[in-house]
Design a protein around this motif. Structure first.
Motif, PDB file in Angstrom:
ATOM      1  N   VAL A  32       6.805 -18.037  17.923  1.00  0.00           N
ATOM      2  CA  VAL A  32       5.545 -17.361  17.665  1.00  0.00           C
ATOM      3  C   VAL A  32       5.755 -16.469  16.452  1.00  0.00           C
ATOM      4  N   THR A  33       5.143 -16.825  15.336  1.00  0.00           N
ATOM      5  CA  THR A  33       5.440 -16.217  14.046  1.00  0.00           C
ATOM      6  C   THR A  33       4.559 -15.007  13.757  1.00  0.00           C
ATOM      7  N   LYS A  34       5.148 -14.032  13.077  1.00  0.00           N
ATOM      8  CA  LYS A  34       4.420 -12.845  12.636  1.00  0.00           C
ATOM      9  C   LYS A  34       3.824 -13.118  11.255  1.00  0.00           C
ATOM     10  N   LEU A  35       2.698 -12.459  10.973  1.00  0.00           N
ATOM     11  CA  LEU A  35       2.013 -12.646   9.696  1.00  0.00           C
ATOM     12  C   LEU A  35       1.615 -11.301   9.110  1.00  0.00           C
ATOM     13  N   ASP A  36       2.020 -11.062   7.850  1.00  0.00           N
ATOM     14  CA  ASP A  36       1.522  -9.952   7.037  1.00  0.00           C
ATOM     15  C   ASP A  36       0.657 -10.565   5.942  1.00  0.00           C
ATOM     16  N   LEU A  37      -0.628 -10.230   5.927  1.00  0.00           N
ATOM     17  CA  LEU A  37      -1.568 -10.840   4.981  1.00  0.00           C
ATOM     18  C   LEU A  37      -2.320  -9.767   4.210  1.00  0.00           C
ATOM     19  N   ALA A  38      -2.448  -9.964   2.898  1.00  0.00           N
ATOM     20  CA  ALA A  38      -3.241  -9.066   2.055  1.00  0.00           C
ATOM     21  C   ALA A  38      -4.327  -9.854   1.328  1.00  0.00           C
ATOM     22  N   LEU A  39      -5.532  -9.319   1.322  1.00  0.00           N
ATOM     23  CA  LEU A  39      -6.647  -9.900   0.581  1.00  0.00           C
ATOM     24  C   LEU A  39      -6.870  -9.096  -0.699  1.00  0.00           C
ATOM     25  N   PRO A 142     -12.891   1.646  -9.055  1.00  0.00           N
ATOM     26  CA  PRO A 142     -14.025   1.418  -8.163  1.00  0.00           C
ATOM     27  C   PRO A 142     -14.134   2.499  -7.094  1.00  0.00           C
ATOM     28  N   THR A 143     -15.326   2.608  -6.536  1.00  0.00           N
ATOM     29  CA  THR A 143     -15.511   3.491  -5.390  1.00  0.00           C
ATOM     30  C   THR A 143     -14.732   2.961  -4.203  1.00  0.00           C
ATOM     31  N   SER A 144     -14.705   1.643  -4.065  1.00  0.00           N
ATOM     32  CA  SER A 144     -13.974   0.999  -2.974  1.00  0.00           C
ATOM     33  C   SER A 144     -12.479   1.161  -3.179  1.00  0.00           C
ATOM     34  N   SER A 145     -11.731   1.208  -2.079  1.00  0.00           N
ATOM     35  CA  SER A 145     -10.293   1.438  -2.162  1.00  0.00           C
ATOM     36  C   SER A 145      -9.520   0.308  -1.497  1.00  0.00           C
ATOM     37  N   LEU A 146      -8.572   0.645  -0.635  1.00  0.00           N
ATOM     38  CA  LEU A 146      -7.728  -0.362   0.012  1.00  0.00           C
ATOM     39  C   LEU A 146      -7.480   0.021   1.464  1.00  0.00           C
ATOM     40  N   LEU A 147      -6.965  -0.933   2.219  1.00  0.00           N
ATOM     41  CA  LEU A 147      -6.623  -0.713   3.625  1.00  0.00           C
ATOM     42  C   LEU A 147      -5.256  -1.333   3.876  1.00  0.00           C
ATOM     43  N   PRO A 148      -4.267  -0.556   4.328  1.00  0.00           N
ATOM     44  CA  PRO A 148      -2.946  -1.125   4.649  1.00  0.00           C
ATOM     45  C   PRO A 148      -3.024  -2.053   5.858  1.00  0.00           C
ATOM     46  N   LEU A 149      -1.927  -2.738   6.129  1.00  0.00           N
ATOM     47  CA  LEU A 149      -1.862  -3.725   7.202  1.00  0.00           C
ATOM     48  C   LEU A 149      -2.314  -3.152   8.542  1.00  0.00           C
ATOM     49  N   THR A 150      -3.173  -3.901   9.220  1.00  0.00           N
ATOM     50  CA  THR A 150      -3.673  -3.479  10.525  1.00  0.00           C
ATOM     51  C   THR A 150      -4.031  -4.697  11.364  1.00  0.00           C
ATOM     52  N   SER A 151      -3.978  -4.529  12.674  1.00  0.00           N
ATOM     53  CA  SER A 151      -4.470  -5.558  13.588  1.00  0.00           C
ATOM     54  C   SER A 151      -5.763  -5.098  14.247  1.00  0.00           C
ATOM     55  N   ASN A 152      -6.300  -3.975  13.780  1.00  0.00           N
ATOM     56  CA  ASN A 152      -7.528  -3.391  14.325  1.00  0.00           C
ATOM     57  C   ASN A 152      -8.738  -4.009  13.628  1.00  0.00           C
ATOM     58  N   SER A 178      -1.903  -6.168  -4.026  1.00  0.00           N
ATOM     59  CA  SER A 178      -1.876  -7.054  -2.860  1.00  0.00           C
ATOM     60  C   SER A 178      -0.431  -7.342  -2.477  1.00  0.00           C
ATOM     61  N   TRP A 179       0.442  -7.464  -3.474  1.00  0.00           N
ATOM     62  CA  TRP A 179       1.876  -7.654  -3.217  1.00  0.00           C
ATOM     63  C   TRP A 179       2.474  -6.410  -2.570  1.00  0.00           C
ATOM     64  N   TYR A 180       2.136  -5.240  -3.108  1.00  0.00           N
ATOM     65  CA  TYR A 180       2.678  -3.995  -2.558  1.00  0.00           C
ATOM     66  C   TYR A 180       2.296  -3.820  -1.078  1.00  0.00           C
ATOM     67  N   LEU A 181       1.125  -4.295  -0.687  1.00  0.00           N
ATOM     68  CA  LEU A 181       0.674  -4.135   0.699  1.00  0.00           C
ATOM     69  C   LEU A 181       1.559  -4.888   1.695  1.00  0.00           C
ATOM     70  N   TRP A 186       7.782  -0.943   0.176  1.00  0.00           N
ATOM     71  CA  TRP A 186       6.693   0.030   0.136  1.00  0.00           C
ATOM     72  C   TRP A 186       6.437   0.662   1.503  1.00  0.00           C
ATOM     73  N   SER A 187       7.310   0.453   2.450  1.00  0.00           N
ATOM     74  CA  SER A 187       7.119   0.992   3.799  1.00  0.00           C
ATOM     75  C   SER A 187       6.993   2.506   3.816  1.00  0.00           C
ATOM     76  N   SER A 188       7.624   3.185   2.857  1.00  0.00           N
ATOM     77  CA  SER A 188       7.552   4.644   2.829  1.00  0.00           C
ATOM     78  C   SER A 188       6.177   5.146   2.372  1.00  0.00           C
ATOM     79  N   ILE A 189       5.395   4.284   1.734  1.00  0.00           N
ATOM     80  CA  ILE A 189       4.072   4.672   1.250  1.00  0.00           C
ATOM     81  C   ILE A 189       3.016   4.474   2.336  1.00  0.00           C
ATOM     82  N   TRP A 190       3.119   3.395   3.068  1.00  0.00           N
ATOM     83  CA  TRP A 190       2.092   3.058   4.058  1.00  0.00           C
ATOM     84  C   TRP A 190       2.363   3.748   5.393  1.00  0.00           C
ATOM     85  N   PRO A 191       1.335   3.860   6.254  1.00  0.00           N
ATOM     86  CA  PRO A 191       1.553   4.405   7.599  1.00  0.00           C
ATOM     87  C   PRO A 191       2.598   3.586   8.353  1.00  0.00           C
ATOM     88  N   THR A 192       3.249   4.217   9.321  1.00  0.00           N
ATOM     89  CA  THR A 192       4.324   3.555  10.056  1.00  0.00           C
ATOM     90  C   THR A 192       3.864   2.240  10.680  1.00  0.00           C
TER      91      THR A 192
END
Length: 297
Positions: A32-39, A142-152, A178-181, A186-192
Protein backbone atom coordinates in the motif's frame (compact mmCIF):
# COMPACT_ATOMS: atom_id res chain seq x y z
CA UNK A 1 -6.35 -17.05 3.58
CA UNK A 2 -7.16 -20.47 5.00
CA UNK A 3 -9.61 -23.16 3.89
CA UNK A 4 -10.81 -26.42 5.43
CA UNK A 5 -12.77 -29.18 3.76
CA UNK A 6 -13.61 -32.86 4.12
CA UNK A 7 -12.83 -35.23 1.25
CA UNK A 8 -14.09 -38.78 0.79
CA UNK A 9 -11.42 -41.45 0.57
CA UNK A 10 -11.18 -43.65 -2.50
CA UNK A 11 -11.33 -46.82 -0.42
CA UNK A 12 -13.16 -46.57 2.87
CA UNK A 13 -14.43 -49.37 5.03
CA UNK A 14 -14.59 -50.74 8.52
CA UNK A 15 -10.83 -50.34 8.95
CA UNK A 16 -9.97 -47.22 6.90
CA UNK A 17 -11.82 -43.91 7.29
CA UNK A 18 -14.55 -42.97 4.86
CA UNK A 19 -13.29 -39.35 4.73
CA UNK A 20 -10.41 -37.11 5.78
CA UNK A 21 -10.02 -33.45 6.68
CA UNK A 22 -7.85 -31.25 4.41
CA UNK A 23 -6.58 -27.78 5.37
CA UNK A 24 -4.80 -25.30 3.12
CA UNK A 25 -3.38 -21.85 3.80
CA UNK A 26 -1.82 -19.08 1.74
CA UNK A 27 -0.34 -15.68 2.57
CA UNK A 28 -0.09 -12.67 0.27
CA UNK A 29 1.43 -9.26 0.95
CA UNK A 30 0.01 -6.10 -0.66
CA UNK A 31 2.15 -2.96 -1.01
CA UNK A 32 0.00 0.00 0.00
CA UNK A 33 1.92 2.99 -1.34
CA UNK A 34 2.14 6.51 0.05
CA UNK A 35 1.65 9.51 -2.23
CA UNK A 36 2.90 13.11 -1.95
CA UNK A 37 1.27 15.17 -4.71
CA UNK A 38 1.56 18.86 -5.60
CA UNK A 39 -0.64 20.75 -8.06
CA UNK A 40 0.76 23.80 -9.89
CA UNK A 41 -2.21 26.02 -10.73
CA UNK A 42 -2.14 28.92 -13.20
CA UNK A 43 -4.06 31.93 -11.82
CA UNK A 44 -2.82 34.48 -14.38
CA UNK A 45 -5.17 37.07 -15.84
CA UNK A 46 -6.20 34.88 -18.76
CA UNK A 47 -7.71 32.39 -16.32
CA UNK A 48 -10.43 34.79 -15.14
CA UNK A 49 -14.04 33.63 -15.29
CA UNK A 50 -15.13 30.23 -16.53
CA UNK A 51 -11.60 28.89 -16.93
CA UNK A 52 -10.75 29.43 -13.28
CA UNK A 53 -14.06 27.86 -12.24
CA UNK A 54 -13.27 24.82 -14.42
CA UNK A 55 -9.80 24.55 -12.83
CA UNK A 56 -11.25 24.62 -9.31
CA UNK A 57 -13.71 21.85 -10.19
CA UNK A 58 -11.00 19.70 -11.78
CA UNK A 59 -8.60 20.07 -8.84
CA UNK A 60 -11.25 19.32 -6.22
CA UNK A 61 -12.57 16.33 -8.15
CA UNK A 62 -9.05 14.90 -8.44
CA UNK A 63 -8.52 15.30 -4.70
CA UNK A 64 -11.71 13.41 -3.90
CA UNK A 65 -10.66 10.63 -6.29
CA UNK A 66 -7.33 10.21 -4.51
CA UNK A 67 -8.35 10.67 -0.87
CA UNK A 68 -11.06 8.73 0.94
CA UNK A 69 -11.51 7.25 4.43
CA UNK A 70 -9.44 4.19 3.50
CA UNK A 71 -6.34 6.18 2.47
CA UNK A 72 -5.88 7.92 5.83
CA UNK A 73 -2.82 10.17 5.77
CA UNK A 74 -0.79 8.02 3.37
CA UNK A 75 -2.18 10.09 0.45
CA UNK A 76 -1.60 13.84 0.74
CA UNK A 77 -2.18 16.63 -1.75
CA UNK A 78 -0.94 20.23 -1.94
CA UNK A 79 -1.01 23.12 -4.40
CA UNK A 80 0.79 26.29 -5.36
CA UNK A 81 -0.87 29.02 -7.41
CA UNK A 82 1.23 31.32 -9.58
CA UNK A 83 0.94 34.29 -11.90
CA UNK A 84 3.53 37.09 -12.12
CA UNK A 85 5.30 35.29 -9.28
CA UNK A 86 4.42 33.01 -6.36
CA UNK A 87 2.80 34.29 -3.17
CA UNK A 88 4.49 32.07 -0.58
CA UNK A 89 2.30 33.32 2.25
CA UNK A 90 3.20 32.33 5.80
CA UNK A 91 6.12 30.23 4.52
CA UNK A 92 7.79 32.86 2.38
CA UNK A 93 9.74 34.69 5.06
CA UNK A 94 11.29 31.47 6.36
CA UNK A 95 12.34 30.60 2.79
CA UNK A 96 13.84 34.09 2.45
CA UNK A 97 15.72 33.94 5.75
CA UNK A 98 13.55 36.59 7.39
CA UNK A 99 11.53 36.52 10.62
CA UNK A 100 8.51 34.28 10.18
CA UNK A 101 6.15 37.30 10.28
CA UNK A 102 7.53 40.34 8.50
CA UNK A 103 4.92 42.94 7.50
CA UNK A 104 7.21 45.03 5.31
CA UNK A 105 4.50 47.03 3.51
CA UNK A 106 2.58 47.79 6.69
CA UNK A 107 -0.77 46.46 5.50
CA UNK A 108 -1.12 43.92 8.31
CA UNK A 109 -0.82 41.02 5.87
CA UNK A 110 2.08 38.63 5.56
CA UNK A 111 2.13 38.67 1.75
CA UNK A 112 5.46 37.43 0.43
CA UNK A 113 6.24 37.54 -3.30
CA UNK A 114 9.15 35.30 -4.27
CA UNK A 115 11.33 34.98 -7.36
CA UNK A 116 14.03 32.55 -8.52
CA UNK A 117 16.79 31.10 -6.41
CA UNK A 118 20.29 31.79 -7.67
CA UNK A 119 23.74 30.35 -7.09
CA UNK A 120 24.39 26.80 -5.91
CA UNK A 121 20.71 26.03 -5.22
CA UNK A 122 19.23 27.57 -8.36
CA UNK A 123 18.23 24.20 -9.83
CA UNK A 124 18.03 22.15 -6.64
CA UNK A 125 15.47 21.36 -3.95
CA UNK A 126 17.88 22.12 -1.09
CA UNK A 127 16.39 23.45 2.12
CA UNK A 128 16.46 27.27 2.34
CA UNK A 129 19.59 28.48 4.15
CA UNK A 130 22.48 30.92 3.77
CA UNK A 131 23.42 31.12 0.07
CA UNK A 132 20.35 29.00 -0.68
CA UNK A 133 17.50 31.39 0.13
CA UNK A 134 14.77 31.89 -2.47
CA UNK A 135 14.74 35.17 -4.38
CA UNK A 136 12.86 38.32 -3.37
CA UNK A 137 13.02 40.32 -6.61
CA UNK A 138 9.37 39.77 -7.59
CA UNK A 139 7.49 43.02 -8.12
CA UNK A 140 4.04 41.58 -7.43
CA UNK A 141 2.32 38.28 -6.80
CA UNK A 142 -1.16 36.80 -6.89
CA UNK A 143 -3.65 37.14 -4.08
CA UNK A 144 -3.87 33.36 -4.07
CA UNK A 145 -1.13 31.48 -2.23
CA UNK A 146 -0.28 27.83 -1.56
CA UNK A 147 -1.26 24.91 0.66
CA UNK A 148 1.27 22.35 1.99
CA UNK A 149 0.59 18.61 1.88
CA UNK A 150 -2.65 17.58 3.55
CA UNK A 151 -5.14 14.73 3.60
CA UNK A 152 -7.89 17.08 4.82
CA UNK A 153 -10.31 17.35 1.90
CA UNK A 154 -12.39 20.06 3.57
CA UNK A 155 -9.31 22.25 3.98
CA UNK A 156 -8.12 21.55 0.43
CA UNK A 157 -11.50 22.42 -1.10
CA UNK A 158 -11.82 25.59 0.97
CA UNK A 159 -8.38 26.85 -0.08
CA UNK A 160 -8.91 25.96 -3.75
CA UNK A 161 -12.14 27.96 -3.75
CA UNK A 162 -10.18 31.04 -2.62
CA UNK A 163 -8.21 31.17 -5.89
CA UNK A 164 -8.45 34.42 -7.85
CA UNK A 165 -6.89 35.31 -11.20
CA UNK A 166 -4.73 38.19 -12.42
CA UNK A 167 -1.23 39.02 -13.64
CA UNK A 168 1.37 37.40 -15.89
CA UNK A 169 2.70 33.85 -16.14
CA UNK A 170 5.93 32.99 -14.31
CA UNK A 171 5.49 29.27 -14.86
CA UNK A 172 9.00 28.30 -13.82
CA UNK A 173 8.35 29.68 -10.33
CA UNK A 174 5.20 27.58 -10.06
CA UNK A 175 7.24 24.53 -11.07
CA UNK A 176 9.95 25.26 -8.49
CA UNK A 177 7.46 25.64 -5.66
CA UNK A 178 5.49 22.54 -6.66
CA UNK A 179 8.79 20.66 -6.28
CA UNK A 180 9.50 22.29 -2.91
CA UNK A 181 6.09 21.14 -1.63
CA UNK A 182 7.12 17.47 -2.02
CA UNK A 183 10.88 17.88 -1.39
CA UNK A 184 12.14 16.20 1.82
CA UNK A 185 14.72 18.93 2.45
CA UNK A 186 11.91 21.47 2.84
CA UNK A 187 10.46 19.69 5.88
CA UNK A 188 11.70 22.47 8.16
CA UNK A 189 9.58 25.02 6.26
CA UNK A 190 6.27 23.16 6.18
CA UNK A 191 4.11 22.14 9.16
CA UNK A 192 5.08 18.84 10.77
CA UNK A 193 2.02 17.04 9.37
CA UNK A 194 2.94 18.33 5.89
CA UNK A 195 6.58 17.21 5.97
CA UNK A 196 7.30 15.35 2.68
CA UNK A 197 8.41 11.74 2.81
CA UNK A 198 12.02 10.91 2.03
CA UNK A 199 12.87 10.12 -1.58
CA UNK A 200 14.22 6.78 -0.40
CA UNK A 201 11.25 5.77 1.74
CA UNK A 202 9.90 2.41 0.49
CA UNK A 203 6.59 2.32 -1.35
CA UNK A 204 6.39 6.10 -1.75
CA UNK A 205 5.42 8.03 -4.87
CA UNK A 206 6.05 11.73 -5.42
CA UNK A 207 4.26 13.53 -8.21
CA UNK A 208 3.41 17.01 -9.47
CA UNK A 209 0.73 18.13 -11.91
CA UNK A 210 1.72 21.25 -13.86
CA UNK A 211 -0.96 23.38 -15.50
CA UNK A 212 -1.05 26.52 -17.64
CA UNK A 213 -3.31 28.17 -20.20
CA UNK A 214 -0.60 30.40 -21.67
CA UNK A 215 3.02 30.93 -22.52
CA UNK A 216 5.43 31.35 -19.61
CA UNK A 217 6.38 35.03 -19.93
CA UNK A 218 7.78 36.40 -16.65
CA UNK A 219 11.30 36.04 -15.23
CA UNK A 220 13.55 37.94 -12.85
CA UNK A 221 17.02 36.37 -13.09
CA UNK A 222 17.81 36.97 -16.76
CA UNK A 223 21.19 35.21 -16.52
CA UNK A 224 19.35 31.94 -15.81
CA UNK A 225 17.35 32.01 -19.04
CA UNK A 226 13.77 32.81 -19.87
CA UNK A 227 10.82 31.27 -18.07
CA UNK A 228 10.55 28.36 -20.52
CA UNK A 229 14.24 27.52 -20.30
CA UNK A 230 14.19 27.62 -16.52
CA UNK A 231 11.02 25.52 -16.45
CA UNK A 232 12.53 22.78 -18.58
CA UNK A 233 15.68 22.57 -16.48
CA UNK A 234 13.72 22.46 -13.21
CA UNK A 235 11.52 19.69 -14.60
CA UNK A 236 14.56 17.69 -15.68
CA UNK A 237 16.14 18.02 -12.23
CA UNK A 238 12.86 17.05 -10.58
CA UNK A 239 12.47 13.96 -12.76
CA UNK A 240 16.05 12.98 -11.85
CA UNK A 241 14.77 12.65 -8.28
CA UNK A 242 12.11 10.23 -9.59
CA UNK A 243 9.29 12.73 -9.17
CA UNK A 244 6.52 11.90 -11.65
CA UNK A 245 5.76 15.02 -13.68
CA UNK A 246 2.31 15.33 -15.25
CA UNK A 247 1.39 18.36 -17.34
CA UNK A 248 -1.92 19.78 -18.52
CA UNK A 249 -2.21 22.46 -21.22
CA UNK A 250 -5.60 24.20 -20.98
CA UNK A 251 -6.50 26.01 -24.21
CA UNK A 252 -2.80 26.88 -24.40
CA UNK A 253 -0.73 28.00 -27.43
CA UNK A 254 1.67 25.58 -29.08
CA UNK A 255 4.82 27.00 -27.47
CA UNK A 256 3.29 26.46 -24.01
CA UNK A 257 2.29 22.93 -24.98
CA UNK A 258 5.84 22.22 -26.10
CA UNK A 259 7.23 23.36 -22.74
CA UNK A 260 4.75 21.25 -20.79
CA UNK A 261 5.32 18.20 -22.99
CA UNK A 262 9.05 18.56 -22.43
CA UNK A 263 8.49 18.92 -18.69
CA UNK A 264 6.46 15.72 -18.49
CA UNK A 265 9.25 13.81 -20.23
CA UNK A 266 6.75 11.22 -21.46
CA UNK A 267 3.77 11.82 -23.75
CA UNK A 268 1.64 9.54 -21.57
CA UNK A 269 1.87 12.15 -18.82
CA UNK A 270 1.00 15.14 -21.03
CA UNK A 271 -2.63 16.20 -21.53
CA UNK A 272 -4.03 18.77 -23.97
CA UNK A 273 -7.41 20.11 -22.79
CA UNK A 274 -9.39 22.23 -25.21
CA UNK A 275 -12.31 23.02 -22.90
CA UNK A 276 -13.54 22.65 -19.34
CA UNK A 277 -14.85 19.14 -19.87
CA UNK A 278 -11.49 17.97 -21.25
CA UNK A 279 -9.70 19.65 -18.33
CA UNK A 280 -11.86 17.70 -15.90
CA UNK A 281 -11.15 14.50 -17.85
CA UNK A 282 -7.40 15.17 -17.76
CA UNK A 283 -7.28 15.62 -13.99
CA UNK A 284 -9.55 12.62 -13.52
CA UNK A 285 -7.28 10.46 -15.68
CA UNK A 286 -4.17 11.54 -13.76
CA UNK A 287 -5.88 10.95 -10.41
CA UNK A 288 -6.98 7.51 -11.59
CA UNK A 289 -3.42 6.61 -12.61
CA UNK A 290 -2.00 7.80 -9.29
CA UNK A 291 -4.75 6.05 -7.36
CA UNK A 292 -3.87 2.78 -9.07
CA UNK A 293 -0.19 3.27 -8.28
CA UNK A 294 -0.92 3.72 -4.58
CA UNK A 295 -2.65 0.32 -4.46
CA UNK A 296 -0.05 -1.72 -6.37
CA UNK A 297 3.57 -0.64 -6.32
Amino acid sequence: VTSDCTMATLIGGSITPHSMAVANGATSKANVTKLDLALMLDVSGSMRGTKLADLKTAAITAAYTLIDPSTGDRVRISFVSYSTSVHAGAYGNAALGRPVYDDRDGDGLDKVCVSERTGIAAWEDDDPAFNRWVGDDASSCPTSSLLPLTSNLTLFEREINKLTAGGGTAGHLGIAWSWYLVAPDWSSIWPTTSAPHSYSEPHTIKAVILMTDGQFNRRYEFSQGNSNQQARRLCREMRDENVLVYAVAFQAPNNAKNTLRNCAGDDSRFFDAGNGSELLDAYAAIASQLSALTIVD
